[in-house]
Design a protein around this motif. Structure first.
Motif, PDB file in Angstrom:
ATOM      1  N   PRO A   1      69.044 -48.070  -6.718  1.00 31.39           N
ATOM      2  CA  PRO A   1      69.447 -46.983  -7.613  1.00 31.39           C
ATOM      3  C   PRO A   1      68.372 -45.911  -7.726  1.00 31.39           C
ATOM      4  N   PHE A   2      68.801 -44.676  -7.896  1.00 35.29           N
ATOM      5  CA  PHE A   2      67.896 -43.540  -8.013  1.00 35.29           C
ATOM      6  C   PHE A   2      66.854 -43.750  -9.111  1.00 35.29           C
ATOM      7  N   LEU A   3      67.276 -44.188 -10.292  1.00 26.43           N
ATOM      8  CA  LEU A   3      66.364 -44.309 -11.428  1.00 26.43           C
ATOM      9  C   LEU A   3      65.373 -45.454 -11.288  1.00 26.43           C
ATOM     10  N   GLU A   4      65.593 -46.330 -10.321  1.00 26.45           N
ATOM     11  CA  GLU A   4      64.657 -47.423 -10.084  1.00 26.45           C
ATOM     12  C   GLU A   4      63.557 -47.038  -9.102  1.00 26.45           C
ATOM     13  N   HIS A   5      63.719 -45.909  -8.436  1.00 26.36           N
ATOM     14  CA  HIS A   5      62.697 -45.466  -7.483  1.00 26.36           C
ATOM     15  C   HIS A   5      61.495 -44.879  -8.233  1.00 26.36           C
ATOM     16  N   THR A   6      60.323 -45.231  -7.783  1.00 16.55           N
ATOM     17  CA  THR A   6      59.097 -44.695  -8.367  1.00 16.55           C
ATOM     18  C   THR A   6      58.664 -43.440  -7.608  1.00 16.55           C
ATOM     19  N   ILE A   7      57.713 -42.740  -8.177  1.00 16.30           N
ATOM     20  CA  ILE A   7      57.149 -41.577  -7.479  1.00 16.30           C
ATOM     21  C   ILE A   7      56.503 -42.013  -6.176  1.00 16.30           C
ATOM     22  N   GLU A   8      55.927 -43.212  -6.168  1.00 15.15           N
ATOM     23  CA  GLU A   8      55.325 -43.728  -4.935  1.00 15.15           C
ATOM     24  C   GLU A   8      56.385 -43.954  -3.858  1.00 15.15           C
ATOM     25  N   ASP A   9      57.563 -44.441  -4.259  1.00 13.51           N
ATOM     26  CA  ASP A   9      58.663 -44.600  -3.291  1.00 13.51           C
ATOM     27  C   ASP A   9      59.042 -43.253  -2.688  1.00 13.51           C
ATOM     28  N   TRP A  10      59.160 -42.249  -3.550  1.00 17.26           N
ATOM     29  CA  TRP A  10      59.505 -40.898  -3.088  1.00 17.26           C
ATOM     30  C   TRP A  10      58.420 -40.352  -2.160  1.00 17.26           C
ATOM     31  N   ASP A  11      57.163 -40.583  -2.512  1.00 18.64           N
ATOM     32  CA  ASP A  11      56.063 -40.077  -1.681  1.00 18.64           C
ATOM     33  C   ASP A  11      56.130 -40.655  -0.274  1.00 18.64           C
ATOM     34  N   ARG A  12      56.433 -41.958  -0.186  1.00 22.27           N
ATOM     35  CA  ARG A  12      56.485 -42.582   1.143  1.00 22.27           C
ATOM     36  C   ARG A  12      57.664 -42.056   1.942  1.00 22.27           C
ATOM     37  N   LEU A  13      58.812 -41.937   1.287  1.00 28.71           N
ATOM     38  CA  LEU A  13      59.993 -41.405   1.972  1.00 28.71           C
ATOM     39  C   LEU A  13      59.767 -39.977   2.457  1.00 28.71           C
ATOM     40  N   MET A  14      59.234 -39.144   1.567  1.00 29.38           N
ATOM     41  CA  MET A  14      58.973 -37.758   1.940  1.00 29.38           C
ATOM     42  C   MET A  14      57.911 -37.691   3.029  1.00 29.38           C
ATOM     43  N   GLY A  15      56.908 -38.548   2.929  1.00 33.91           N
ATOM     44  CA  GLY A  15      55.821 -38.524   3.899  1.00 33.91           C
ATOM     45  C   GLY A  15      56.284 -38.779   5.319  1.00 33.91           C
ATOM     46  N   VAL A  16      57.127 -39.797   5.485  1.00 30.71           N
ATOM     47  CA  VAL A  16      57.587 -40.159   6.826  1.00 30.71           C
ATOM     48  C   VAL A  16      58.750 -39.272   7.273  1.00 30.71           C
ATOM     49  N   ASN A  17      59.769 -39.147   6.430  1.00 33.06           N
ATOM     50  CA  ASN A  17      61.025 -38.514   6.848  1.00 33.06           C
ATOM     51  C   ASN A  17      60.987 -36.990   6.870  1.00 33.06           C
ATOM     52  N   LEU A  18      60.097 -36.395   6.074  1.00 30.50           N
ATOM     53  CA  LEU A  18      60.015 -34.931   6.063  1.00 30.50           C
ATOM     54  C   LEU A  18      58.661 -34.436   6.556  1.00 30.50           C
ATOM     55  N   TRP A  19      57.577 -34.855   5.898  1.00 32.10           N
ATOM     56  CA  TRP A  19      56.266 -34.356   6.292  1.00 32.10           C
ATOM     57  C   TRP A  19      55.903 -34.759   7.717  1.00 32.10           C
ATOM     58  N   GLY A  20      56.380 -35.930   8.148  1.00 30.63           N
ATOM     59  CA  GLY A  20      56.125 -36.327   9.538  1.00 30.63           C
ATOM     60  C   GLY A  20      56.703 -35.329  10.516  1.00 30.63           C
ATOM     61  N   LEU A  21      57.899 -34.810  10.208  1.00 31.74           N
ATOM     62  CA  LEU A  21      58.523 -33.790  11.051  1.00 31.74           C
ATOM     63  C   LEU A  21      57.791 -32.459  10.944  1.00 31.74           C
ATOM     64  N   VAL A  22      57.349 -32.128   9.730  1.00 35.12           N
ATOM     65  CA  VAL A  22      56.602 -30.888   9.536  1.00 35.12           C
ATOM     66  C   VAL A  22      55.309 -30.914  10.350  1.00 35.12           C
ATOM     67  N   TYR A  23      54.567 -32.017  10.239  1.00 35.13           N
ATOM     68  CA  TYR A  23      53.296 -32.104  10.955  1.00 35.13           C
ATOM     69  C   TYR A  23      53.503 -32.086  12.465  1.00 35.13           C
ATOM     70  N   GLY A  24      54.448 -32.887  12.954  1.00 33.17           N
ATOM     71  CA  GLY A  24      54.692 -32.916  14.395  1.00 33.17           C
ATOM     72  C   GLY A  24      55.122 -31.557  14.920  1.00 33.17           C
ATOM     73  N   SER A  25      56.046 -30.915  14.208  1.00 34.79           N
ATOM     74  CA  SER A  25      56.547 -29.607  14.643  1.00 34.79           C
ATOM     75  C   SER A  25      55.473 -28.537  14.553  1.00 34.79           C
ATOM     76  N   THR A  26      54.586 -28.651  13.565  1.00 36.38           N
ATOM     77  CA  THR A  26      53.504 -27.669  13.409  1.00 36.38           C
ATOM     78  C   THR A  26      52.487 -27.783  14.531  1.00 36.38           C
ATOM     79  N   PHE A  27      51.930 -28.968  14.711  1.00 32.57           N
ATOM     80  CA  PHE A  27      50.809 -29.126  15.637  1.00 32.57           C
ATOM     81  C   PHE A  27      51.258 -29.067  17.101  1.00 32.57           C
ATOM     82  N   PHE A  28      52.356 -29.726  17.426  1.00 37.03           N
ATOM     83  CA  PHE A  28      52.824 -29.675  18.811  1.00 37.03           C
ATOM     84  C   PHE A  28      53.609 -28.394  19.094  1.00 37.03           C
TER      85      PHE A  28
END
Length: 300
Positions: free
Chosen positions: A98-125
């Motif tokens: 459930p959404f309300l059971e997710h912590t900020i740390e859960d969100w950070d990990r999801l954003m880190g891999v699923n979004l920022w990973g794409l941002v970093y790869g697309s930026t540097f390469f």
């Protein structure tokens, strides 16, 4: 860009599933594969499977959510191999709960891999490709979750929707540079991705049961990672914008375009609370217990 002989292809999340299958397929097409994964043992195994066939691949251990690590990774690849012709941003992570059971740390990990990973790869390469002036392809593996809400997966769907918009924005910005940007949106692929999902707030037996039913159903209809890998290699030789795959993903994509309200209504039918309540009212407890044991055995 039909062939990949002696081309450099970078693939993240190459230790298993779609990433592994994609690495193997590009290698068979003559590419030198730069296989990256956070799990060193798995990516080394992927590279070993490629070299066993007499093809070329190099393993790298990297956390795509770490900006400094990704910058160093891009620099290392450039120094040792040159500018990649293709980048496949494939690494992904999911949770279930459930959404309300997710912590900020859960969100950070999801954003880190699923979004920022794409941002970093697309930026540097992406910068390497554009500066070299020789063109290239950036392929972001998103998901049908980018345009279809999935029960117990609001944070995951959110990150994939962001990844989808990132892809479409980059495609617009990079137009005219020779660097094409495409989104691959898979559905129902048997990669073990959802089996390894981090369970969040699913202490309730009924909630776990519904999640396990969903996992088992996906296994019954899931396509192989090789199916998606074949599409990725084909897309790299062309330059389409959005590629939902396989056929059920295309149907979902079309449904959200033709009738967004209908797609949302269909998703509501899969809400865990509603399904759990329906099963509890219609199925005897003894049979539910047998169902739980069956699912546990099949998903073990």
């Amino acid at each position: 860009m039909a062939g990949f002989d002696n081309e450099i292809v970078v693939i993240t999340g190459a230790g298993s599933g779609i990433g592994r299958a994609t690495a193997q397929r590009f290698a068979r097409r003559g590419a030198t594969v730069i296989a990256a994964d956070i799990d060193k043992e798995r990516v080394v195994d992927t590279v070993a499977s490629i070299r066993l066939e007499g093809e070329r691949a190099v393993p790298y251990q990297v956390d795509v959510s770490d900006a400094e690590a990704m910058a160093d990774f891009a620099d290392d690849v450039y120094s040792a191999h040159g500018v990649p012709r293709v980048l496949v941003n494939n690494a992904g992570f999911t949770t279930a709960g459930p959404f309300l059971e997710h912590t900020i740390e859960d969100w950070d990990r999801l954003m880190g891999v699923n979004l920022w990973g794409l941002v970093y790869g697309s930026t540097f390469f992406g910068r390497q490709m554009i500066d070299a002036g020789t063109g290239g392809r950036i392929i972001n593996v998103t998901s049908v979750a980018a345009f279809t809400p999935i029960p117990l997966s609001t944070p995951y769907c959110t990150t994939k929707a962001a990844a989808q918009m990132l892809t479409e924005g980059l495609r617009l910005e990079f137009a005219g540079t020779g660097v094409g940007v495409s989104a691959i949106c898979p559905a129902f692929v048997d990669t073990g991705f959802y089996d390894s999902a981090q369970a969040v707030g699913l202490a309730d037996v009924a909630a776990r049961r519904t999640r396990n039913i969903s996992r088992y159903a996906a296994k019954l209809v899931a396509h192989s990672p090789e199916t998606i890998a074949k599409t990725i290699v084909r897309v790299a030789a062309r330059n389409p914008a959005v590629v939902p795959t396989p056929i059920e993903a295309r149907a979902l994509y079309l449904a959200t375009r033709v009738s967004p309200g209908g797609a949302r209504a269909a998703a509501r039918l899969l809400k865990v609370d509603d399904l759990s309540d329906l099963m509890n009212r219609l199925i005897p407890e003894a049979l539910l217990g047998r169902l739980d044991r069956f699912l546990a055995k099949r998903l073990d």
